[in-house]
Design a protein around this motif. Structure first.
Motif, PDB file in Angstrom:
ATOM      1  N   SER A 246      63.156 -24.246  95.934  1.00  0.00           N
ATOM      2  CA  SER A 246      64.924 -23.317  95.137  1.00  0.00           C
ATOM      3  C   SER A 246      64.923 -21.812  96.195  1.00  0.00           C
ATOM      4  O   SER A 246      65.593 -21.410  95.899  1.00  0.00           O
ATOM      5  N   LEU A 247      64.229 -21.484  97.498  1.00  0.00           N
ATOM      6  CA  LEU A 247      64.597 -20.263  97.471  1.00  0.00           C
ATOM      7  C   LEU A 247      65.768 -20.001  98.584  1.00  0.00           C
ATOM      8  O   LEU A 247      66.467 -18.553  98.378  1.00  0.00           O
ATOM      9  N   GLY A 248      66.514 -20.921  98.475  1.00  0.00           N
ATOM     10  CA  GLY A 248      67.701 -20.922  99.391  1.00  0.00           C
ATOM     11  C   GLY A 248      68.490 -20.270  98.646  1.00  0.00           C
ATOM     12  O   GLY A 248      69.685 -20.105  98.642  1.00  0.00           O
ATOM     13  N   GLN A 249      68.098 -20.822  97.369  1.00  0.00           N
ATOM     14  CA  GLN A 249      69.811 -20.011  96.148  1.00  0.00           C
ATOM     15  C   GLN A 249      69.036 -18.923  96.116  1.00  0.00           C
ATOM     16  O   GLN A 249      69.627 -18.358  95.044  1.00  0.00           O
ATOM     17  N   ALA A 250      68.220 -18.017  95.814  1.00  0.00           N
ATOM     18  CA  ALA A 250      67.719 -16.803  95.445  1.00  0.00           C
ATOM     19  C   ALA A 250      68.085 -16.034  96.365  1.00  0.00           C
ATOM     20  O   ALA A 250      67.499 -16.764  97.579  1.00  0.00           O
ATOM     21  N   ASP A 251      67.908 -14.478  96.335  1.00  0.00           N
ATOM     22  CA  ASP A 251      68.375 -13.960  97.240  1.00  0.00           C
ATOM     23  C   ASP A 251      67.157 -12.248  97.037  1.00  0.00           C
ATOM     24  O   ASP A 251      67.065 -11.343  97.812  1.00  0.00           O
ATOM     25  N   ALA A 252      65.883 -13.042  96.049  1.00  0.00           N
ATOM     26  CA  ALA A 252      64.608 -11.815  95.739  1.00  0.00           C
ATOM     27  C   ALA A 252      63.721 -12.746  95.097  1.00  0.00           C
ATOM     28  O   ALA A 252      63.859 -13.942  94.559  1.00  0.00           O
ATOM     29  N   LEU A 253      62.360 -12.392  96.033  1.00  0.00           N
ATOM     30  CA  LEU A 253      60.969 -14.044  95.298  1.00  0.00           C
ATOM     31  C   LEU A 253      60.618 -12.263  94.376  1.00  0.00           C
ATOM     32  O   LEU A 253      59.672 -11.697  95.059  1.00  0.00           O
ATOM     33  N   PHE A 254      60.516 -12.390  93.093  1.00  0.00           N
ATOM     34  CA  PHE A 254      59.244 -11.177  92.277  1.00  0.00           C
ATOM     35  C   PHE A 254      58.239 -12.245  92.462  1.00  0.00           C
ATOM     36  O   PHE A 254      57.647 -13.746  91.459  1.00  0.00           O
ATOM     37  N   MET A 255      56.811 -11.334  92.521  1.00  0.00           N
ATOM     38  CA  MET A 255      55.656 -12.177  92.742  1.00  0.00           C
ATOM     39  C   MET A 255      54.541 -11.323  92.232  1.00  0.00           C
ATOM     40  O   MET A 255      54.390 -10.181  92.523  1.00  0.00           O
ATOM     41  N   ALA A 256      54.120 -10.914  91.339  1.00  0.00           N
ATOM     42  CA  ALA A 256      53.461 -10.292  89.961  1.00  0.00           C
ATOM     43  C   ALA A 256      51.857 -10.478  89.487  1.00  0.00           C
ATOM     44  O   ALA A 256      51.218 -11.355  89.381  1.00  0.00           O
ATOM     45  N   ASP A 257      51.086 -10.451  90.791  1.00  0.00           N
ATOM     46  CA  ASP A 257      49.737 -10.357  90.699  1.00  0.00           C
ATOM     47  C   ASP A 257      48.693  -9.220  91.159  1.00  0.00           C
ATOM     48  O   ASP A 257      49.449  -8.302  92.681  1.00  0.00           O
ATOM     49  N   ASP A 258      47.436  -9.460  91.634  1.00  0.00           N
ATOM     50  CA  ASP A 258      46.631  -8.641  92.316  1.00  0.00           C
ATOM     51  C   ASP A 258      46.571  -8.750  93.680  1.00  0.00           C
ATOM     52  O   ASP A 258      47.183  -9.538  94.440  1.00  0.00           O
ATOM     53  N   GLY A 259      46.121  -7.867  94.600  1.00  0.00           N
ATOM     54  CA  GLY A 259      45.647  -8.704  95.900  1.00  0.00           C
ATOM     55  C   GLY A 259      45.379  -9.181  96.276  1.00  0.00           C
ATOM     56  O   GLY A 259      46.510  -9.736  97.315  1.00  0.00           O
ATOM     57  N   ASP A 260      44.340  -9.250  96.824  1.00  0.00           N
ATOM     58  CA  ASP A 260      43.843 -10.800  96.778  1.00  0.00           C
ATOM     59  C   ASP A 260      44.994 -12.046  96.620  1.00  0.00           C
ATOM     60  O   ASP A 260      45.283 -13.396  97.053  1.00  0.00           O
ATOM     61  N   ASN A 275      60.367 -18.800 105.128  1.00  0.00           N
ATOM     62  CA  ASN A 275      60.012 -18.233 106.251  1.00  0.00           C
ATOM     63  C   ASN A 275      60.612 -16.232 104.673  1.00  0.00           C
ATOM     64  O   ASN A 275      61.763 -16.159 104.577  1.00  0.00           O
ATOM     65  N   LEU A 276      59.670 -15.745 104.645  1.00  0.00           N
ATOM     66  CA  LEU A 276      59.119 -14.856 103.372  1.00  0.00           C
ATOM     67  C   LEU A 276      60.218 -13.481 103.781  1.00  0.00           C
ATOM     68  O   LEU A 276      60.617 -12.962 103.554  1.00  0.00           O
ATOM     69  N   ARG A 277      60.725 -13.669 105.314  1.00  0.00           N
ATOM     70  CA  ARG A 277      61.878 -12.298 105.686  1.00  0.00           C
ATOM     71  C   ARG A 277      62.834 -12.333 105.591  1.00  0.00           C
ATOM     72  O   ARG A 277      63.728 -11.479 106.026  1.00  0.00           O
ATOM     73  N   ASN A 278      63.947 -13.438 105.090  1.00  0.00           N
ATOM     74  CA  ASN A 278      64.912 -14.107 104.573  1.00  0.00           C
ATOM     75  C   ASN A 278      64.875 -13.649 103.535  1.00  0.00           C
ATOM     76  O   ASN A 278      66.268 -13.770 103.174  1.00  0.00           O
ATOM     77  N   ILE A 279      64.178 -13.006 102.836  1.00  0.00           N
ATOM     78  CA  ILE A 279      64.755 -13.148 101.262  1.00  0.00           C
ATOM     79  C   ILE A 279      63.476 -11.554 100.761  1.00  0.00           C
ATOM     80  O   ILE A 279      62.899 -11.173 101.385  1.00  0.00           O
ATOM     81  N   GLN A 280      64.002 -10.692  99.378  1.00  0.00           N
ATOM     82  CA  GLN A 280      64.034  -9.593  99.697  1.00  0.00           C
ATOM     83  C   GLN A 280      62.186  -9.992  98.362  1.00  0.00           C
ATOM     84  O   GLN A 280      62.242 -10.312  97.100  1.00  0.00           O
ATOM     85  N   LEU A 281      61.705  -9.396  98.707  1.00  0.00           N
ATOM     86  CA  LEU A 281      59.972  -9.702  98.013  1.00  0.00           C
ATOM     87  C   LEU A 281      60.070  -8.516  97.430  1.00  0.00           C
ATOM     88  O   LEU A 281      60.308  -7.380  97.796  1.00  0.00           O
ATOM     89  N   LEU A 282      59.387  -8.835  95.818  1.00  0.00           N
ATOM     90  CA  LEU A 282      59.639  -8.022  94.688  1.00  0.00           C
ATOM     91  C   LEU A 282      57.790  -8.122  94.137  1.00  0.00           C
ATOM     92  O   LEU A 282      57.667  -8.825  93.877  1.00  0.00           O
ATOM     93  N   GLY A 283      57.796  -6.863  93.711  1.00  0.00           N
ATOM     94  CA  GLY A 283      56.248  -6.734  92.866  1.00  0.00           C
ATOM     95  C   GLY A 283      56.161  -5.962  92.046  1.00  0.00           C
ATOM     96  O   GLY A 283      56.942  -4.855  92.413  1.00  0.00           O
TER      97      GLY A 283
END
Length: 404
Positions: A246-260, A275-283
């Motif tokens: 579904s990432l083709g429809q999103a412009d940001a991906l939110f991932m909330a977890d610890d470092g590892d 390709n995670l460079r094509n989407i803004q990663l958020l945490g």
């Protein structure tokens, strides 16, 4: 609005921080060129090791610090085993440091050991109230907060606790901690402001993930839309596969977890062909971790956290005074003591009343702005940090005041 404090002179090069409501933390020093990344790490508050009290319960002797007329109970798991006891000692040091740095405080700290247990917290609170405490600072652990509140509500005494579990907040019980909800709101609002309004999310299926989920769904609905949402347990492959489709429809991906875990999730997405460079990663603030900074997949990701400059200055003064490193949560104890000292000076008989503690202008502490809500939770003015090799840099600073 509460006026600024009178502080002891600071080392040359110090600058006065902007006053909002009340200035608490000592002035920030010039930015350091090198700081250990471990200073900024935030652990997952819902997966911390449980405190272990000794078989005989709390062992520490009661301690009174300061000679002021306003008595303040401070409840910490000083005799608890492992990390809990280490954190408690660091927070005790920070509390005493705040008292020393505040100019002529009219408070006395009644420091009590709860041994890391609800029973110990109840006994410690009873002792502090019996000695005249007008407010309680602590405890550290969520399971001990109700035991403290049971004692204080009967006396009409407020509590400023350090737990990160917002479910234990309530009438007369305020949390001065780093709550996940503030992280979520800040990063979603910022990303919407730069045009990212279609969100996908990949979250852990645990207590932390549940809190973040509720905040994220509210914030995303307010600012845009959610196009994909998945949670994962020990095996994240199915969730990763579903989100990646579904990432083709999103412009940001939110991932909330610890470092590892967030690094493992990013690697799994990359292995699935994303390709995670094509989407803004958020945490969230849990990204403030060397593992995240060293991950090629997470470079350029954005997360919300307190501006690190305040903690750098605090940690430097702490090292000078105690010869060691403070735990990250030591600033909570510092700010709590600075707050009650300031309110004691300026607010008279209403110093710890609900309307005083919930001043909508808030207060400026070591980690920036904060204010208590009437439900006992808090709101923090956070910076937005960008992940880079070996560290992070702010792309949006902490706000200077709370908006309407």
């Amino acid at each position: 609005m509460v006026g600024p404090l009178n502080r002891k002179p600071q080392p040359s090069g110090a600058t006065r921080r902007t006053a909002v409501g009340l200035i608490l933390g000592a002035p920030l020093l010039g930015a350091c060129s090198s700081v250990q990344q471990s200073f900024g790490q935030f652990s997952n508050p819902f997966s911390s090791p449980q405190p272990e009290a000794g078989p005989a319960g709390p062992q520490q002797q009661p301690l009174a610090v300061g000679t002021g007329q306003v008595k303040v109970g401070v409840i910490l798991p000083l005799s608890a085993a492992g990390n809990a006891g280490v954190a408690a000692q660091s927070m005790k040091n920070a509390a005493e440091m705040a008292l020393a740095e505040f100019q002529n405080p009219n408070i006395q700290l009644l420091i009590k050991d709860d041994g890391g247990s609800p029973q110990g917290a109840s006994q410690a609170t009873q002792q502090a109230l019996g000695e005249g405490a007008e407010i309680i600072l602590g405890p550290l652990f969520a399971q001990s907060v109700p035991a403290v509140a049971q004692q204080t509500r009967a006396k009409g005494v407020s509590v400023i606790a350090f737990s990160t579990d917002s479910s234990v907040a309530g009438r007369g019980v305020y949390l001065l901690s780093f709550l996940p909800e503030s992280d979520v709101n800040r990063i979603v609002d910022y990303s919407a402001g730069i045009g990212k309004k279609s969100f996908a999310a990949l979250l852990p299926d645990n207590a932390y993930g549940n809190v973040v989920e509720a905040a994220f769904k509210q914030a995303a609905a307010r600012k845009g839309r959610i196009v994909a949402f998945e949670k994962y347990g020990a095996d994240r492959s199915a969730a990763v596969r579903t989100v990646s489709q579904s990432l083709g429809q999103a412009d940001a991906l939110f991932m909330a977890d610890d470092g590892d875990s967030v690094v493992a999730a990013a690697d799994a997405l990359t292995a699935a062909g994303v390709n995670l460079r094509n989407i803004q990663l958020l945490g969230t603030g849990l990204w403030d971790n060397p593992r995240v900074f060293g991950s090629p997949a997470l470079q350029g990701g954005l997360y919300a956290a307190p501006d690190p400059s305040g903690f750098r200055s605090f940690a430097g003064r702490y090292r000078t005074k105690y010869g060691g490193e403070p735990v990250r949560t030591a600033t909570l104890a510092y700010d709590a003591v600075a707050l009650v000292a300031a309110l004691s000076r300026t607010q008279g008989a209403q110093r710890f009343a609900a309307e005083t503690l919930t001043n909508p202008s808030g207060f400026a502490g070591i980690d920036g702005l904060f204010r208590f809500r009437s439900d006992g939770t808090n709101e923090r003015g956070l910076a937005v940090m960008k992940v880079g090799q070996g560290g992070s840099t702010p792309v949006a600073g902490s706000p200077k005041s709370f908006g309407a």
